[in-house]
Scaffold this motif. Structure first.
Motif, PDB file in Angstrom:
ATOM      1  N   ARG A 108       1.345   0.630 -12.629  1.00 36.55           N
ATOM      2  CA  ARG A 108       2.111   0.100 -11.501  1.00 36.55           C
ATOM      3  C   ARG A 108       1.383   0.333 -10.189  1.00 36.55           C
ATOM      4  O   ARG A 108       1.383  -0.543  -9.317  1.00 36.55           O
ATOM      5  CB  ARG A 108       3.489   0.739 -11.458  1.00 36.55           C
ATOM      6  N   ALA A 109       0.763   1.487 -10.047  1.00 38.85           N
ATOM      7  CA  ALA A 109      -0.001   1.776  -8.832  1.00 38.85           C
ATOM      8  C   ALA A 109      -1.157   0.787  -8.697  1.00 38.85           C
ATOM      9  O   ALA A 109      -1.429   0.295  -7.587  1.00 38.85           O
ATOM     10  CB  ALA A 109      -0.519   3.212  -8.860  1.00 38.85           C
ATOM     11  N   THR A 110      -1.811   0.472  -9.798  1.00 36.32           N
ATOM     12  CA  THR A 110      -2.905  -0.503  -9.758  1.00 36.32           C
ATOM     13  C   THR A 110      -2.390  -1.871  -9.333  1.00 36.32           C
ATOM     14  O   THR A 110      -3.019  -2.557  -8.521  1.00 36.32           O
ATOM     15  CB  THR A 110      -3.574  -0.600 -11.139  1.00 36.32           C
ATOM     16  N   TYR A 157       0.829  -1.199   0.000  1.00 36.47           N
ATOM     17  CA  TYR A 157       0.000   0.000   0.000  1.00 36.47           C
ATOM     18  C   TYR A 157       0.871   1.260   0.000  1.00 36.47           C
ATOM     19  O   TYR A 157       0.546   2.241  -0.667  1.00 36.47           O
ATOM     20  CB  TYR A 157      -0.950   0.006   1.195  1.00 36.47           C
ATOM     21  N   LEU A 158       1.977   1.236   0.746  1.00 39.88           N
ATOM     22  CA  LEU A 158       2.891   2.379   0.714  1.00 39.88           C
ATOM     23  C   LEU A 158       3.510   2.555  -0.672  1.00 39.88           C
ATOM     24  O   LEU A 158       3.711   3.681  -1.125  1.00 39.88           O
ATOM     25  CB  LEU A 158       3.974   2.223   1.781  1.00 39.88           C
ATOM     26  N   ALA A 159       3.786   1.444  -1.358  1.00 38.74           N
ATOM     27  CA  ALA A 159       4.291   1.539  -2.738  1.00 38.74           C
ATOM     28  C   ALA A 159       3.218   2.104  -3.661  1.00 38.74           C
ATOM     29  O   ALA A 159       3.517   2.883  -4.570  1.00 38.74           O
ATOM     30  CB  ALA A 159       4.737   0.166  -3.226  1.00 38.74           C
ATOM     31  N   TYR A 160       1.968   1.731  -3.415  1.00 40.00           N
ATOM     32  CA  TYR A 160       0.844   2.291  -4.182  1.00 40.00           C
ATOM     33  C   TYR A 160       0.774   3.801  -3.980  1.00 40.00           C
ATOM     34  O   TYR A 160       0.601   4.554  -4.949  1.00 40.00           O
ATOM     35  CB  TYR A 160      -0.449   1.608  -3.730  1.00 40.00           C
ATOM     36  N   LEU A 161       0.933   4.247  -2.748  1.00 39.98           N
ATOM     37  CA  LEU A 161       0.926   5.693  -2.485  1.00 39.98           C
ATOM     38  C   LEU A 161       2.112   6.378  -3.165  1.00 39.98           C
ATOM     39  O   LEU A 161       1.977   7.485  -3.694  1.00 39.98           O
ATOM     40  CB  LEU A 161       0.962   5.954  -0.982  1.00 39.98           C
ATOM     41  N   GLY A 162       3.265   5.719  -3.156  1.00 43.62           N
ATOM     42  CA  GLY A 162       4.436   6.276  -3.826  1.00 43.62           C
ATOM     43  C   GLY A 162       4.233   6.427  -5.316  1.00 43.62           C
ATOM     44  O   GLY A 162       4.619   7.436  -5.918  1.00 43.62           O
ATOM     45  N   GLN A 163       3.608   5.428  -5.935  1.00 45.30           N
ATOM     46  CA  GLN A 163       3.313   5.534  -7.367  1.00 45.30           C
ATOM     47  C   GLN A 163       2.310   6.650  -7.627  1.00 45.30           C
ATOM     48  O   GLN A 163       2.371   7.323  -8.656  1.00 45.30           O
ATOM     49  CB  GLN A 163       2.773   4.207  -7.906  1.00 45.30           C
ATOM     50  N   GLY A 164       1.385   6.864  -6.706  1.00 51.02           N
ATOM     51  CA  GLY A 164       0.449   7.979  -6.842  1.00 51.02           C
ATOM     52  C   GLY A 164       1.162   9.315  -6.794  1.00 51.02           C
ATOM     53  O   GLY A 164       0.812  10.252  -7.519  1.00 51.02           O
ATOM     54  N   GLN A 218       3.068   8.865 -21.487  1.00 52.05           N
ATOM     55  CA  GLN A 218       3.314   7.429 -21.432  1.00 52.05           C
ATOM     56  C   GLN A 218       3.844   7.023 -20.057  1.00 52.05           C
ATOM     57  O   GLN A 218       3.441   5.993 -19.517  1.00 52.05           O
ATOM     58  CB  GLN A 218       4.294   7.011 -22.517  1.00 52.05           C
ATOM     59  N   GLU A 219       4.725   7.824 -19.495  1.00 52.36           N
ATOM     60  CA  GLU A 219       5.240   7.522 -18.167  1.00 52.36           C
ATOM     61  C   GLU A 219       4.152   7.627 -17.100  1.00 52.36           C
ATOM     62  O   GLU A 219       4.136   6.859 -16.134  1.00 52.36           O
ATOM     63  CB  GLU A 219       6.406   8.449 -17.837  1.00 52.36           C
ATOM     64  N   VAL A 220       3.218   8.555 -17.273  1.00 56.38           N
ATOM     65  CA  VAL A 220       2.083   8.672 -16.360  1.00 56.38           C
ATOM     66  C   VAL A 220       1.227   7.414 -16.433  1.00 56.38           C
ATOM     67  O   VAL A 220       0.818   6.857 -15.406  1.00 56.38           O
ATOM     68  CB  VAL A 220       1.242   9.928 -16.672  1.00 56.38           C
TER      69      VAL A 220
END
Length: 131
Positions: free
Chosen positions: A61-63, A32-39, A53-55
């Protein structure tokens, strides 16, 4: 003697399950912290031209991190539900509902605790290293 062997084996199995539930809760918190980081990465890249494209990649990746977090959380809840001895003399449907509700509460509390401790450690190290 035979009862002692059965008790030791049962106790060992319970500790293995508790350890597995704690590891899955920790993995859920980290995912979940990695998900927040990707956000945060998505938010930083949104206003930059030519980075569409990077977005999109960062959003995918966040998903994936969020799905991994949910999978680990569900596994932790299932293991905790199997460990709980509550309502053992009730009907199977009542026992299932009671154990699932308690497993959800315990699993979320453990995951929240691990996430807060991890975030506090990272924040403390960041402040220490920035000075």
């Amino acid at each position: 003697m035979e009862a002692a062997v059965i008790q030791a084996t049962t106790n060992r199995r319970a500790w293995v399950r508790v350890t597995a539930a704690a590891c899955l809760s920790a993995a859920s918190a980290f995912a979940y912290l990695a998900y927040l980081g990707q956000g945060i990465v998505v938010g930083a890249l949104l206003d930059l031209p030519g980075r569409e494209q990077e977005v999109a990649i960062a959003q995918h990746r966040a998903t994936y991190w969020f799905i991994a977090s949910l999978f680990c959380q569900t596994g932790s809840m299932a293991i905790i539900a199997l460990l709980l001895p509550f309502a053992s003399n009730e009907s199977p449907s009542v026992r299932f509902i009671v154990r699932i509700v308690l497993a959800v509460v315990f699993s979320l509390l453990v995951t929240l605790f691990i996430g807060v401790v991890t975030f506090s450690i990272v924040t403390g190290l960041h402040r220490f290293l920035v000075r």
